[in-house]
Design a protein around this motif. Structure first.
Motif, PDB file in Angstrom:
ATOM      1  N   ALA A 134      -7.267   4.508  -2.039  1.00 10.99           N
ATOM      2  CA  ALA A 134      -7.363   5.936  -1.739  1.00 10.99           C
ATOM      3  C   ALA A 134      -8.814   6.415  -1.785  1.00 10.99           C
ATOM      4  CB  ALA A 134      -6.509   6.742  -2.708  1.00 10.99           C
ATOM      5  N   THR A 135      -9.552   6.003  -2.825  1.00 13.48           N
ATOM      6  CA  THR A 135     -10.947   6.454  -2.922  1.00 13.48           C
ATOM      7  C   THR A 135     -11.795   5.857  -1.791  1.00 13.48           C
ATOM      8  OG1 THR A 135     -11.361   4.684  -4.530  1.00 13.48           O
ATOM      9  CG2 THR A 135     -10.948   6.896  -5.400  1.00 13.48           C
ATOM     10  N   ALA A 136     -11.525   4.598  -1.439  1.00 15.76           N
ATOM     11  CA  ALA A 136     -12.309   3.956  -0.374  1.00 15.76           C
ATOM     12  C   ALA A 136     -12.076   4.642   0.970  1.00 15.76           C
ATOM     13  CB  ALA A 136     -11.948   2.477  -0.281  1.00 15.76           C
ATOM     14  N   TYR A 137     -10.825   4.890   1.317  1.00 17.31           N
ATOM     15  CA  TYR A 137     -10.543   5.548   2.595  1.00 17.31           C
ATOM     16  C   TYR A 137     -10.964   7.019   2.573  1.00 17.31           C
ATOM     17  CZ  TYR A 137      -8.084   1.463   4.368  1.00 17.31           C
ATOM     18  OH  TYR A 137      -7.785   0.208   4.825  1.00 17.31           O
ATOM     19  N   ALA A 138     -10.917   7.641   1.390  1.00 18.38           N
ATOM     20  CA  ALA A 138     -11.410   9.017   1.280  1.00 18.38           C
ATOM     21  C   ALA A 138     -12.918   9.044   1.552  1.00 18.38           C
ATOM     22  CB  ALA A 138     -11.111   9.585  -0.099  1.00 18.38           C
ATOM     23  N   MET A 188       0.853  -1.197   0.000  1.00 14.35           N
ATOM     24  CA  MET A 188       0.000   0.000   0.000  1.00 14.35           C
ATOM     25  C   MET A 188       0.885   1.242   0.000  1.00 14.35           C
ATOM     26  SD  MET A 188      -2.940   1.180   2.776  1.00 14.35           S
ATOM     27  CE  MET A 188      -3.915  -0.295   2.544  1.00 14.35           C
ATOM     28  N   ASN A 189       0.412   2.250  -0.720  1.00  8.84           N
ATOM     29  CA  ASN A 189       1.109   3.534  -0.787  1.00  8.84           C
ATOM     30  C   ASN A 189       1.370   4.064   0.628  1.00  8.84           C
ATOM     31  OD1 ASN A 189       1.451   6.447  -0.928  1.00  8.84           O
ATOM     32  ND2 ASN A 189       0.862   6.273  -3.087  1.00  8.84           N
ATOM     33  N   PRO A 190       2.609   4.481   0.936  1.00  7.31           N
ATOM     34  CA  PRO A 190       2.922   4.977   2.291  1.00  7.31           C
ATOM     35  C   PRO A 190       2.038   6.138   2.733  1.00  7.31           C
ATOM     36  CG  PRO A 190       4.935   4.589   1.044  1.00  7.31           C
ATOM     37  CD  PRO A 190       3.810   4.420   0.085  1.00  7.31           C
ATOM     38  N   ARG A 191       1.628   6.992   1.790  1.00 10.06           N
ATOM     39  CA  ARG A 191       0.769   8.105   2.162  1.00 10.06           C
ATOM     40  C   ARG A 191      -0.635   7.618   2.544  1.00 10.06           C
ATOM     41  NH1 ARG A 191       1.289  12.604  -2.426  1.00 10.06           N
ATOM     42  NH2 ARG A 191       1.230  10.746  -3.746  1.00 10.06           N
ATOM     43  N   ILE A 192      -1.079   6.552   1.880  1.00 13.84           N
ATOM     44  CA  ILE A 192      -2.372   5.966   2.259  1.00 13.84           C
ATOM     45  C   ILE A 192      -2.266   5.345   3.645  1.00 13.84           C
ATOM     46  CG2 ILE A 192      -4.084   4.204   1.675  1.00 13.84           C
ATOM     47  CD1 ILE A 192      -3.435   4.629  -1.257  1.00 13.84           C
ATOM     48  N   GLN A 193      -1.140   4.717   3.936  1.00 10.05           N
ATOM     49  CA  GLN A 193      -0.939   4.141   5.274  1.00 10.05           C
ATOM     50  C   GLN A 193      -0.972   5.235   6.346  1.00 10.05           C
ATOM     51  OE1 GLN A 193       2.802   2.077   4.712  1.00 10.05           O
ATOM     52  NE2 GLN A 193       1.763   0.122   4.327  1.00 10.05           N
ATOM     53  N   ARG A 194      -0.373   6.378   6.048  1.00 14.90           N
ATOM     54  CA  ARG A 194      -0.418   7.489   6.999  1.00 14.90           C
ATOM     55  C   ARG A 194      -1.853   7.997   7.162  1.00 14.90           C
ATOM     56  NH1 ARG A 194       4.243   9.363   4.361  1.00 14.90           N
ATOM     57  NH2 ARG A 194       3.134  11.140   3.452  1.00 14.90           N
ATOM     58  N   ALA A 195      -2.601   8.027   6.064  1.00 12.50           N
ATOM     59  CA  ALA A 195      -3.996   8.473   6.126  1.00 12.50           C
ATOM     60  C   ALA A 195      -4.828   7.529   6.992  1.00 12.50           C
ATOM     61  CB  ALA A 195      -4.584   8.551   4.718  1.00 12.50           C
ATOM     62  N   VAL A 196      -4.586   6.222   6.843  1.00 11.59           N
ATOM     63  CA  VAL A 196      -5.301   5.236   7.661  1.00 11.59           C
ATOM     64  C   VAL A 196      -4.966   5.439   9.138  1.00 11.59           C
ATOM     65  CG1 VAL A 196      -5.572   2.775   8.171  1.00 11.59           C
ATOM     66  CG2 VAL A 196      -5.465   3.554   5.795  1.00 11.59           C
ATOM     67  N   ALA A 197      -3.715   5.710   9.436  1.00 11.03           N
ATOM     68  CA  ALA A 197      -3.302   5.965  10.812  1.00 11.03           C
ATOM     69  C   ALA A 197      -3.993   7.214  11.357  1.00 11.03           C
ATOM     70  CB  ALA A 197      -1.788   6.119  10.892  1.00 11.03           C
ATOM     71  N   LEU A 198      -4.127   8.237  10.508  1.00 10.91           N
ATOM     72  CA  LEU A 198      -4.827   9.452  10.933  1.00 10.91           C
ATOM     73  C   LEU A 198      -6.303   9.175  11.214  1.00 10.91           C
ATOM     74  CD1 LEU A 198      -3.200  11.994   8.444  1.00 10.91           C
ATOM     75  CD2 LEU A 198      -2.956  12.014  10.933  1.00 10.91           C
ATOM     76  N   LEU A 199      -6.916   8.315  10.396  1.00  8.70           N
ATOM     77  CA  LEU A 199      -8.310   7.934  10.642  1.00  8.70           C
ATOM     78  C   LEU A 199      -8.431   7.199  11.972  1.00  8.70           C
ATOM     79  CD1 LEU A 199      -9.482   6.710   7.113  1.00  8.70           C
ATOM     80  CD2 LEU A 199     -10.353   8.686   8.363  1.00  8.70           C
ATOM     81  N   ASP A 200      -7.460   6.352  12.259  1.00  5.98           N
ATOM     82  CA  ASP A 200      -7.505   5.563  13.497  1.00  5.98           C
ATOM     83  C   ASP A 200      -7.417   6.433  14.748  1.00  5.98           C
ATOM     84  OD1 ASP A 200      -7.766   3.214  12.094  1.00  5.98           O
ATOM     85  OD2 ASP A 200      -5.631   2.725  12.130  1.00  5.98           O
ATOM     86  N   ILE A 201      -6.750   7.579  14.639  1.00  3.51           N
ATOM     87  CA  ILE A 201      -6.619   8.455  15.817  1.00  3.51           C
ATOM     88  C   ILE A 201      -7.635   9.599  15.791  1.00  3.51           C
ATOM     89  CG2 ILE A 201      -4.175   7.894  16.119  1.00  3.51           C
ATOM     90  CD1 ILE A 201      -3.488  10.608  14.874  1.00  3.51           C
ATOM     91  N   ALA A 243      -6.585  13.170   7.192  1.00 10.06           N
ATOM     92  CA  ALA A 243      -6.531  11.960   6.363  1.00 10.06           C
ATOM     93  C   ALA A 243      -7.081  12.240   4.971  1.00 10.06           C
ATOM     94  CB  ALA A 243      -7.327  10.841   7.028  1.00 10.06           C
ATOM     95  N   LEU A 244      -8.201  12.943   4.903  1.00  7.02           N
ATOM     96  CA  LEU A 244      -8.802  13.232   3.597  1.00  7.02           C
ATOM     97  C   LEU A 244      -7.893  14.125   2.768  1.00  7.02           C
ATOM     98  CD1 LEU A 244     -11.203  12.934   1.727  1.00  7.02           C
ATOM     99  CD2 LEU A 244     -12.278  14.888   2.865  1.00  7.02           C
ATOM    100  N   GLU A 245      -7.278  15.094   3.388  1.00  4.52           N
ATOM    101  CA  GLU A 245      -6.359  15.975   2.659  1.00  4.52           C
ATOM    102  C   GLU A 245      -5.218  15.180   2.030  1.00  4.52           C
ATOM    103  OE1 GLU A 245      -3.460  19.820   3.607  1.00  4.52           O
ATOM    104  OE2 GLU A 245      -5.030  19.235   5.036  1.00  4.52           O
ATOM    105  N   LEU A 246      -4.687  14.234   2.788  1.00  4.62           N
ATOM    106  CA  LEU A 246      -3.595  13.404   2.279  1.00  4.62           C
ATOM    107  C   LEU A 246      -4.070  12.489   1.150  1.00  4.62           C
ATOM    108  CD1 LEU A 246      -0.603  12.878   2.813  1.00  4.62           C
ATOM    109  CD2 LEU A 246      -1.265  11.147   4.483  1.00  4.62           C
ATOM    110  N   LEU A 247      -5.268  11.938   1.294  1.00  5.11           N
ATOM    111  CA  LEU A 247      -5.803  11.024   0.286  1.00  5.11           C
ATOM    112  C   LEU A 247      -6.134  11.756  -1.015  1.00  5.11           C
ATOM    113  CD1 LEU A 247      -8.052   8.963   2.689  1.00  5.11           C
ATOM    114  CD2 LEU A 247      -6.111   8.056   1.383  1.00  5.11           C
ATOM    115  N   VAL A 248      -6.588  12.994  -0.908  1.00  5.63           N
ATOM    116  CA  VAL A 248      -6.865  13.790  -2.108  1.00  5.63           C
ATOM    117  C   VAL A 248      -5.569  14.025  -2.889  1.00  5.63           C
ATOM    118  CG1 VAL A 248      -7.555  16.081  -2.921  1.00  5.63           C
ATOM    119  CG2 VAL A 248      -8.956  14.869  -1.238  1.00  5.63           C
ATOM    120  N   GLU A 249      -4.463  14.226  -2.182  1.00 10.36           N
ATOM    121  CA  GLU A 249      -3.166  14.376  -2.846  1.00 10.36           C
ATOM    122  C   GLU A 249      -2.791  13.100  -3.598  1.00 10.36           C
ATOM    123  OE1 GLU A 249      -0.306  15.426   0.073  1.00 10.36           O
ATOM    124  OE2 GLU A 249      -1.236  17.365   0.567  1.00 10.36           O
ATOM    125  N   VAL A 250      -3.066  11.949  -2.972  1.00  4.35           N
ATOM    126  CA  VAL A 250      -2.784  10.669  -3.641  1.00  4.35           C
ATOM    127  C   VAL A 250      -3.635  10.542  -4.895  1.00  4.35           C
ATOM    128  CG1 VAL A 250      -2.896   8.154  -3.439  1.00  4.35           C
ATOM    129  CG2 VAL A 250      -2.095   9.534  -1.505  1.00  4.35           C
TER     130      VAL A 250
END
Length: 353
Positions: free
Chosen positions: A37-41, A1-14, A20-27
Motif C-alpha cells: 500500500a505504501t509503495a503504490y501510494a 494482495m489486498n483486493p483494494r490494493i489490486q483495485r488501486a493498481v488497476a486505477l493506476l494502470d488506467i 488510486a491514492l484515495e483507496l490506498l490511504v483507506e488501506v
C-alpha cells in the motif's frame, strides 16, 4: 494482495492516480505497515506530482522493507524533483546495486544523474536501453540528456532527435518525448515544427499546458525578433541603395525613393506578409487558436507585433509616395524595437534570479 490494493493498481494502470491514492490511504488507515500500500501510494503521489508526499510514502516503505527496489526508484525520482540530489542519488544507486539486471533501475538512475553528470547519466540510460530496447521512456530520457549536453555546448555521442523519434515510434502518446523533440527543433531554429510539436504535446498531456504555452511564447518572440531584423535590414537597404538626392532627380525637398528602392521595399513588405500567411496556413485551425491565445496573453509579443507592423506600413508608405522619410522612420523604429527587446530580455533575466 489486498483486493483494494489490486483495485488501486488497476486505477493506476488506467491513469487515475487520484482515485488510486484515495483507496490506498483507506488501506493504510487500517494497515499502516502494509508495504504494498505504501509503495503504490508513493507511485500514485509521484504521478500526481505531489513529490513531498511521494517521498514520504517511499520512506515509509523502506523503513519496513529497506531493499524494496520499487520504493527506492520512487524515492530517487521524488527527491530529485525536490532538489534533494544526494538522497536521490543514494536511492538510485542502491536500486541499481540490488537489481543490476532491471532496466527501470538504470532508467531512474539516469534521470537522477542527468542533473549531476551527463556522462554517468548516458552510461546508465544506455544500460537501461540494452536491457529493454523497446522502452519508450528510456529513449526519451536519453534524448533529454543529449539535449542538455547540446545546450551546455558538449559534444554529442548521438543526435537527441533520433532518441525522441524512437521514443515516439515505440509510444506515439509519449507527451514528454513529443515536447522534448519540439524543444530540440526550437534550438535548431525550426520554429514551425517546434510550435506544432509543443501543441501536439499539450494535446497529449494537459498537465503540460503551462510549459507548452511558455515555449510557444518563446517561439513567437524569436520569430518576431527575426522578422523585425529583416524589416530593419529592408529599410536600411532601401535608404542606402534605393534613394537619391533631389538634385539628381530634379525634385526639391527630402530624398526620394528610386525604382530600385521601390523594388527593395515591395520585396521586403511582401516577404513579411508572405511569412505570416504561410505560417497561418501551415498551422491546423485548432492550433491557430492556441497560438493566438498565447500571443494575446503576452504584452511583450503584442508590442513586437505592433512595431513590426508599423515598420512594414512605413516602408509601404515610402514605396507608395516615393519619399525616403517613412523609410528613415522605419529604420529608427527598428532601432527602438531592438532596445525594447534588449530591455525585455534584461527584465526577464532579473526576474529569474
Amino acid at each position: 494482495m489486498n483486493p483494494r490494493i489490486q483495485r488501486a493498481v488497476a486505477l493506476l494502470d488506467i491513469g487515475r492516480p487520484e482515485a488510486a491514492l484515495e483507496l490506498l490511504v483507506e488501506v493504510l488507515a487500517a494497515e499502516p505497515d502494509n508495504v504494498d500500500a505504501t509503495a503504490y501510494a508513493a507511485s500514485a503521489a509521484l504521478r500526481m506530482k505531489r513529490y513531498p508526499r511521494a517521498a514520504e510514502f517511499a520512506r515509509a516503505t523502506l523503513r519496513v522493507s529497506p531493499d524494496h527496489q520499487f520504493a527506492l526508484r520512487v524515492l530517487a525520482l521524488a527527491a530529485n524533483e525536490l532538489g534533494n540530489h544526494a538522497e536521490a542519488e543514494t536511492a538510485a544507486r542502491r536500486a541499481v546495486t540490488l537489481g543490476p539486471d532491471t532496466a527501470v533501475n538504470h532508467l531512474a538512475a539516469a534521470v537522477v544523474l542527468r542533473e549531476i553528470s551527463s556522462d554517468q547519466a548516458l552510461a546508465a540510460i544506455d544500460q537501461a536501453i540494452m536491457l529493454d530496447p523497446n522502452s519508450s521512456a528510456a529513449h526519451q530520457v536519453r534524448g533529454s540528456i543529449l539535449l542538455r549536453r547540446r545546450r551546455l555546448g558538449r559534444l554529442l555521442p548521438g543526435p537527441a532527435s533520433e532518441s525522441f523519434r524512437t521514443a515516439l515510434r515505440l509510444d506515439p502518446e509519449n507527451a514528454e518525448a513529443a515536447h522534448n523533440l519540439a524543444l530540440h527543433q526550437l534550438h535548431s531554429h525550426h520554429w514551425l515544427r517546434a510550435t506544432r510539436g509543443f501543441l501536439r504535446a499539450g494535446a497529449m498531456d494537459p498537465g503540460l499546458a503551462d510549459l507548452v504555452r511558455h515555449n510557444v511564447g518563446v517561439v513567437l518572440r524569436m520569430a518576431l525578433v527575426t522578422l523585425q531584423f529583416l524589416a530593419f535590414a529592408v529599410s536600411f537597404a532601401l535608404l542606402v541603395f534605393g534613394t537619391a538626392t533631389p538634385a539628381s532627380n530634379d525634385v526639391g525637398g527630402t530624398d526620394v525613393v528610386t525604382p530600385a528602392g521601390r523594388m527593395i521595399g515591395m520585396a521586403g513588405v511582401l516577404g513579411v506578409l508572405a511569412v505570416f500567411a504561410w505560417v497561418y496556413r501551415a498551422l491546423p485551425r485548432g492550433q491557430r487558436r492556441v497560438v493566438w491565445s498565447v500571443l494575446r496573453s503576452r504584452t511583450a509579443s503584442l508590442v513586437q507585433v505592433a512595431l513590426l507592423l508599423a515598420m512594414a506600413v512605413l516602408i509601404g508608405v515610402a514605396v507608395a509616395t516615393g519619399s525616403a522619410l517613412p523609410a528613415a522612420l522605419a529604420l529608427l523604429l527598428g532601432v527602438f524595437a531592438g532596445i525594447v527587446q534588449w530591455w525585455i530580455r534584461a527584465y526577464a533575466a532579473r526576474a529569474r534570479r
